[in-house]
Scaffold this motif. Structure first.
Motif, PDB file in Angstrom:
ATOM      1  N   TYR A 157      -8.423  -3.941   7.893  1.00 59.53           N
ATOM      2  CA  TYR A 157      -8.400  -2.576   7.370  1.00 59.53           C
ATOM      3  C   TYR A 157      -7.798  -2.540   5.970  1.00 59.53           C
ATOM      4  O   TYR A 157      -8.334  -1.899   5.062  1.00 59.53           O
ATOM      5  CB  TYR A 157      -7.602  -1.679   8.311  1.00 59.53           C
ATOM      6  N   PHE A 158      -6.678  -3.252   5.768  1.00 60.30           N
ATOM      7  CA  PHE A 158      -6.021  -3.249   4.465  1.00 60.30           C
ATOM      8  C   PHE A 158      -6.900  -3.884   3.397  1.00 60.30           C
ATOM      9  O   PHE A 158      -7.015  -3.371   2.279  1.00 60.30           O
ATOM     10  CB  PHE A 158      -4.686  -3.998   4.542  1.00 60.30           C
ATOM     11  N   LEU A 159      -7.514  -5.015   3.721  1.00 55.28           N
ATOM     12  CA  LEU A 159      -8.370  -5.696   2.751  1.00 55.28           C
ATOM     13  C   LEU A 159      -9.594  -4.858   2.417  1.00 55.28           C
ATOM     14  O   LEU A 159     -10.083  -4.883   1.279  1.00 55.28           O
ATOM     15  CB  LEU A 159      -8.788  -7.066   3.278  1.00 55.28           C
ATOM     16  N   THR A 160     -10.105  -4.122   3.402  1.00 53.95           N
ATOM     17  CA  THR A 160     -11.227  -3.220   3.139  1.00 53.95           C
ATOM     18  C   THR A 160     -10.828  -2.150   2.135  1.00 53.95           C
ATOM     19  O   THR A 160     -11.587  -1.820   1.220  1.00 53.95           O
ATOM     20  CB  THR A 160     -11.700  -2.557   4.445  1.00 53.95           C
ATOM     21  N   ASN A 161      -9.617  -1.612   2.289  1.00 52.02           N
ATOM     22  CA  ASN A 161      -9.123  -0.609   1.347  1.00 52.02           C
ATOM     23  C   ASN A 161      -8.968  -1.187  -0.051  1.00 52.02           C
ATOM     24  O   ASN A 161      -9.323  -0.558  -1.047  1.00 52.02           O
ATOM     25  CB  ASN A 161      -7.774  -0.059   1.826  1.00 52.02           C
ATOM     26  N   TYR A 162      -8.421  -2.404  -0.137  1.00 55.18           N
ATOM     27  CA  TYR A 162      -8.268  -3.049  -1.432  1.00 55.18           C
ATOM     28  C   TYR A 162      -9.622  -3.275  -2.086  1.00 55.18           C
ATOM     29  O   TYR A 162      -9.812  -3.052  -3.283  1.00 55.18           O
ATOM     30  CB  TYR A 162      -7.548  -4.393  -1.273  1.00 55.18           C
ATOM     31  N   GLN A 163     -10.575  -3.732  -1.285  1.00 52.07           N
ATOM     32  CA  GLN A 163     -11.908  -4.009  -1.820  1.00 52.07           C
ATOM     33  C   GLN A 163     -12.573  -2.750  -2.336  1.00 52.07           C
ATOM     34  O   GLN A 163     -13.190  -2.748  -3.403  1.00 52.07           O
ATOM     35  CB  GLN A 163     -12.769  -4.663  -0.741  1.00 52.07           C
ATOM     36  N   LYS A 164     -12.416  -1.668  -1.578  1.00 52.83           N
ATOM     37  CA  LYS A 164     -13.025  -0.408  -2.013  1.00 52.83           C
ATOM     38  C   LYS A 164     -12.383   0.072  -3.308  1.00 52.83           C
ATOM     39  O   LYS A 164     -13.048   0.612  -4.185  1.00 52.83           O
ATOM     40  CB  LYS A 164     -12.865   0.660  -0.927  1.00 52.83           C
ATOM     41  N   GLY A 165     -11.065  -0.165  -3.442  1.00 55.86           N
ATOM     42  CA  GLY A 165     -10.401   0.239  -4.676  1.00 55.86           C
ATOM     43  C   GLY A 165     -10.899  -0.557  -5.862  1.00 55.86           C
ATOM     44  O   GLY A 165     -11.094  -0.017  -6.951  1.00 55.86           O
ATOM     45  N   ASN A 166     -11.134  -1.869  -5.681  1.00 53.23           N
ATOM     46  CA  ASN A 166     -11.607  -2.717  -6.767  1.00 53.23           C
ATOM     47  C   ASN A 166     -13.050  -2.421  -7.137  1.00 53.23           C
ATOM     48  O   ASN A 166     -13.472  -2.645  -8.278  1.00 53.23           O
ATOM     49  CB  ASN A 166     -11.484  -4.186  -6.362  1.00 53.23           C
ATOM     50  N   GLU A 167     -13.827  -1.939  -6.158  1.00 49.99           N
ATOM     51  CA  GLU A 167     -15.244  -1.672  -6.429  1.00 49.99           C
ATOM     52  C   GLU A 167     -15.494  -0.251  -6.916  1.00 49.99           C
ATOM     53  O   GLU A 167     -16.630   0.124  -7.188  1.00 49.99           O
ATOM     54  CB  GLU A 167     -16.061  -1.910  -5.147  1.00 49.99           C
ATOM     55  N   GLU A 168     -14.425   0.525  -7.030  1.00 56.15           N
ATOM     56  CA  GLU A 168     -14.608   1.941  -7.350  1.00 56.15           C
ATOM     57  C   GLU A 168     -15.293   2.151  -8.701  1.00 56.15           C
ATOM     58  O   GLU A 168     -16.147   3.021  -8.862  1.00 56.15           O
ATOM     59  CB  GLU A 168     -13.234   2.635  -7.361  1.00 56.15           C
ATOM     60  N   LEU A 190       0.828  -1.207   0.000  1.00 56.96           N
ATOM     61  CA  LEU A 190       0.000   0.000   0.000  1.00 56.96           C
ATOM     62  C   LEU A 190       0.861   1.255   0.000  1.00 56.96           C
ATOM     63  O   LEU A 190       0.517   2.260  -0.635  1.00 56.96           O
ATOM     64  CB  LEU A 190      -0.927  -0.004   1.221  1.00 56.96           C
ATOM     65  N   TYR A 191       1.997   1.193   0.692  1.00 57.20           N
ATOM     66  CA  TYR A 191       2.904   2.347   0.677  1.00 57.20           C
ATOM     67  C   TYR A 191       3.463   2.579  -0.715  1.00 57.20           C
ATOM     68  O   TYR A 191       3.509   3.722  -1.198  1.00 57.20           O
ATOM     69  CB  TYR A 191       4.051   2.134   1.665  1.00 57.20           C
ATOM     70  N   LEU A 192       3.888   1.517  -1.386  1.00 54.53           N
ATOM     71  CA  LEU A 192       4.434   1.645  -2.735  1.00 54.53           C
ATOM     72  C   LEU A 192       3.371   2.123  -3.718  1.00 54.53           C
ATOM     73  O   LEU A 192       3.684   2.812  -4.699  1.00 54.53           O
ATOM     74  CB  LEU A 192       5.004   0.301  -3.198  1.00 54.53           C
ATOM     75  N   LYS A 193       2.122   1.783  -3.433  1.00 51.87           N
ATOM     76  CA  LYS A 193       1.022   2.174  -4.307  1.00 51.87           C
ATOM     77  C   LYS A 193       0.584   3.617  -4.080  1.00 51.87           C
ATOM     78  O   LYS A 193       0.323   4.356  -5.028  1.00 51.87           O
ATOM     79  CB  LYS A 193      -0.166   1.233  -4.082  1.00 51.87           C
ATOM     80  N   GLU A 194       0.529   4.033  -2.817  1.00 54.68           N
ATOM     81  CA  GLU A 194      -0.042   5.334  -2.486  1.00 54.68           C
ATOM     82  C   GLU A 194       0.964   6.328  -1.920  1.00 54.68           C
ATOM     83  O   GLU A 194       0.656   7.504  -1.775  1.00 54.68           O
ATOM     84  CB  GLU A 194      -1.186   5.157  -1.479  1.00 54.68           C
ATOM     85  N   ARG A 195       2.163   5.845  -1.564  1.00 55.60           N
ATOM     86  CA  ARG A 195       3.203   6.705  -0.989  1.00 55.60           C
ATOM     87  C   ARG A 195       2.732   7.417   0.280  1.00 55.60           C
ATOM     88  O   ARG A 195       3.093   8.571   0.516  1.00 55.60           O
ATOM     89  CB  ARG A 195       3.691   7.734  -2.022  1.00 55.60           C
ATOM     90  N   GLU A 196       1.936   6.717   1.070  1.00 58.25           N
ATOM     91  CA  GLU A 196       1.463   7.286   2.323  1.00 58.25           C
ATOM     92  C   GLU A 196       2.376   6.835   3.464  1.00 58.25           C
ATOM     93  O   GLU A 196       2.590   5.647   3.672  1.00 58.25           O
ATOM     94  CB  GLU A 196       0.025   6.845   2.601  1.00 58.25           C
ATOM     95  N   LYS A 197       2.939   7.796   4.198  1.00 56.54           N
ATOM     96  CA  LYS A 197       3.975   7.518   5.192  1.00 56.54           C
ATOM     97  C   LYS A 197       3.524   6.548   6.274  1.00 56.54           C
ATOM     98  O   LYS A 197       4.327   5.745   6.761  1.00 56.54           O
ATOM     99  CB  LYS A 197       4.431   8.833   5.819  1.00 56.54           C
ATOM    100  N   ASN A 198       2.272   6.592   6.663  1.00 58.96           N
ATOM    101  CA  ASN A 198       1.800   5.722   7.742  1.00 58.96           C
ATOM    102  C   ASN A 198       1.962   4.248   7.394  1.00 58.96           C
ATOM    103  O   ASN A 198       2.245   3.424   8.267  1.00 58.96           O
ATOM    104  CB  ASN A 198       0.340   6.020   8.068  1.00 58.96           C
ATOM    105  N   THR A 200      -1.862  10.419  -8.507  1.00 59.01           N
ATOM    106  CA  THR A 200      -1.794   9.008  -8.135  1.00 59.01           C
ATOM    107  C   THR A 200      -3.203   8.427  -8.013  1.00 59.01           C
ATOM    108  O   THR A 200      -4.198   9.160  -8.046  1.00 59.01           O
ATOM    109  CB  THR A 200      -1.052   8.826  -6.793  1.00 59.01           C
ATOM    110  N   GLN A 201      -3.266   7.101  -7.849  1.00 57.26           N
ATOM    111  CA  GLN A 201      -4.573   6.453  -7.766  1.00 57.26           C
ATOM    112  C   GLN A 201      -5.355   6.941  -6.542  1.00 57.26           C
ATOM    113  O   GLN A 201      -6.542   7.222  -6.632  1.00 57.26           O
ATOM    114  CB  GLN A 201      -4.406   4.941  -7.708  1.00 57.26           C
ATOM    115  N   ARG A 202      -4.678   7.018  -5.396  1.00 52.97           N
ATOM    116  CA  ARG A 202      -5.363   7.487  -4.191  1.00 52.97           C
ATOM    117  C   ARG A 202      -5.786   8.941  -4.337  1.00 52.97           C
ATOM    118  O   ARG A 202      -6.892   9.324  -3.945  1.00 52.97           O
ATOM    119  CB  ARG A 202      -4.452   7.319  -2.976  1.00 52.97           C
ATOM    120  N   GLU A 203      -4.911   9.769  -4.919  1.00 58.81           N
ATOM    121  CA  GLU A 203      -5.265  11.166  -5.155  1.00 58.81           C
ATOM    122  C   GLU A 203      -6.436  11.259  -6.115  1.00 58.81           C
ATOM    123  O   GLU A 203      -7.291  12.154  -5.989  1.00 58.81           O
ATOM    124  CB  GLU A 203      -4.060  11.924  -5.692  1.00 58.81           C
ATOM    125  N   GLY A 204      -6.490  10.325  -7.085  1.00 60.91           N
ATOM    126  CA  GLY A 204      -7.607  10.310  -8.026  1.00 60.91           C
ATOM    127  C   GLY A 204      -8.931  10.025  -7.347  1.00 60.91           C
ATOM    128  O   GLY A 204      -9.965  10.624  -7.672  1.00 60.91           O
TER     129      GLY A 204
END
Length: 328
Positions: free
Chosen positions: A217-228, A25-33, A265-269
């Motif tokens: 939490y991570f899987l929920t984020n992935y699922q939301k991305g796939n359902e977008e 997720l960090y490599l995908k979104e570059r979010e420091k957390n 980026t995808q998250r910014e999109g």
């Protein structure tokens, strides 16, 4: 021996799964957390390997325990690193900076871990060495509960934060109780015989709980991305008054070209799409399962890339781009 092997293998695999998901997720979104979470679980993996070796190889256990009683440098680095990462995570979650008193706590903690090993070898020395770490775990749990109630009490992310805070308080106290029993009634600290149990079951259960929460939490984020994409079609039924949004929903192709042109980026999109729908930051945070601070950071980055200062100007840039594309 077999149970110990299965148990340690399970923990290692579980920690590795969480670290891998967070790192991806960090490599995908570059979010420091996400990077901080990856580092935290990497430390758990390394510490787990040391504990396993001390349980499996008697020679290693003897040398390691003697070194711990004289100069516990490995344990000190581990506790300072994990607390530093955890403190940075919880402050970033609420878009806050580490305060002066928190730096003070960290410095006192470091000095404590440095000074206590100079005491004479005894159960009290070992107990005093470990106690502040669990006290700080309880502190972080209280910090999460207080700030969660103030800032994001109704968001989906807030539920995770509340759960983690409660677990931190409960297991912080449970670890103290277990440490007290093991150190004073199971371990041996005589000059000619040294026997130390390096594993704390309560601590393992706490980390397993964190893993399960993180994976969900991570899987929920992935699922939301796939359902977008599917969600985009359903939004046509909502009575949106903004023409730019309806145009985007009708033709995602232009939106992708828009993202490519400005380096979005995808998250910014995902956030940009909701900005075009006139969503507020808190609404975006709730819908995308993000913290309010993360949304503000991505929004700021979008403004920089689009060279705008206001939300209304974001729509203007999009409309101008769409118009130029349609006329070509």
């Amino acid at each position: 021996m077999m149970f110990n092997y299965i148990y340690t293998t399970f923990l290692t695999i579980l920690y590795t799964v969480v670290m891998s998901l967070s790192l991806s997720l960090y490599l995908k979104e570059r979010e420091k957390n996400y990077l901080l979470v990856s580092l935290y679980f990497l430390l758990l993996i390394l510490n787990g390997l040391i504990v396993t070796m001390s349980e499996t190889f008697q020679i290693f256990a003897n040398d390691y325990n003697r070194q711990f009683m004289v100069n516990p440098i490995i344990e000190t680095i581990y506790y300072l690193a994990t607390f530093g990462i955890a403190l940075k995570l919880v402050t970033e979650l609420f878009e806050e900076k580490i305060t002066t008193y928190q730096y003070g706590i960290y410095i006192v903690f470091a000095l404590w871990l440095t000074v206590v090993p100079f005491m004479a070898n005894s159960a009290l020395k070992v107990w005093l060495y470990y106690f502040p770490s669990q006290l700080l775990t309880v502190y972080l749990g209280i910090y999460l509960l207080i700030h969660n109630r103030k800032m994001i009490p109704k968001s989906s992310l807030g539920k995770y934060v509340k759960l983690i805070g409660s677990l931190a308080i409960f297991f912080g106290l449970a670890i103290v109780v277990e440490d007290t029993f093991i150190i004073y009634f199971r371990d041996i600290y005589h000059t000619n015989m040294l026997k130390i149990h390096n594993r704390n079951v309560s601590e393992d259960i706490f980390h397993i709980s964190l893993c399960l929460i993180a994976i969900k939490y991570f899987l929920t984020n992935y699922q939301k991305g796939n359902e977008e994409v599917a969600v985009i079609d359903s939004r046509n039924e909502k009575n949106e008054t903004n023409d730019s949004v309806s145009n985007f929903e009708e033709d995602e192709y232009y939106f992708e070209r828009f993202m490519d042109k400005y380096g979005i980026t995808q998250r910014e999109g995902e956030i940009l799409e909701l900005l075009l729908q006139r969503k507020h930051n808190q609404e975006i945070a709730n819908q995308l399962y993000l913290s309010l601070g993360t949304v503000k950071t991505h929004t700021h980055n979008i403004f920089i890339k689009l060279q705008v200062e206001k939300r209304s100007e974001v729509c203007e840039v999009w409309e101008a781009f769409e118009k130029s594309e349609l006329t070509q």
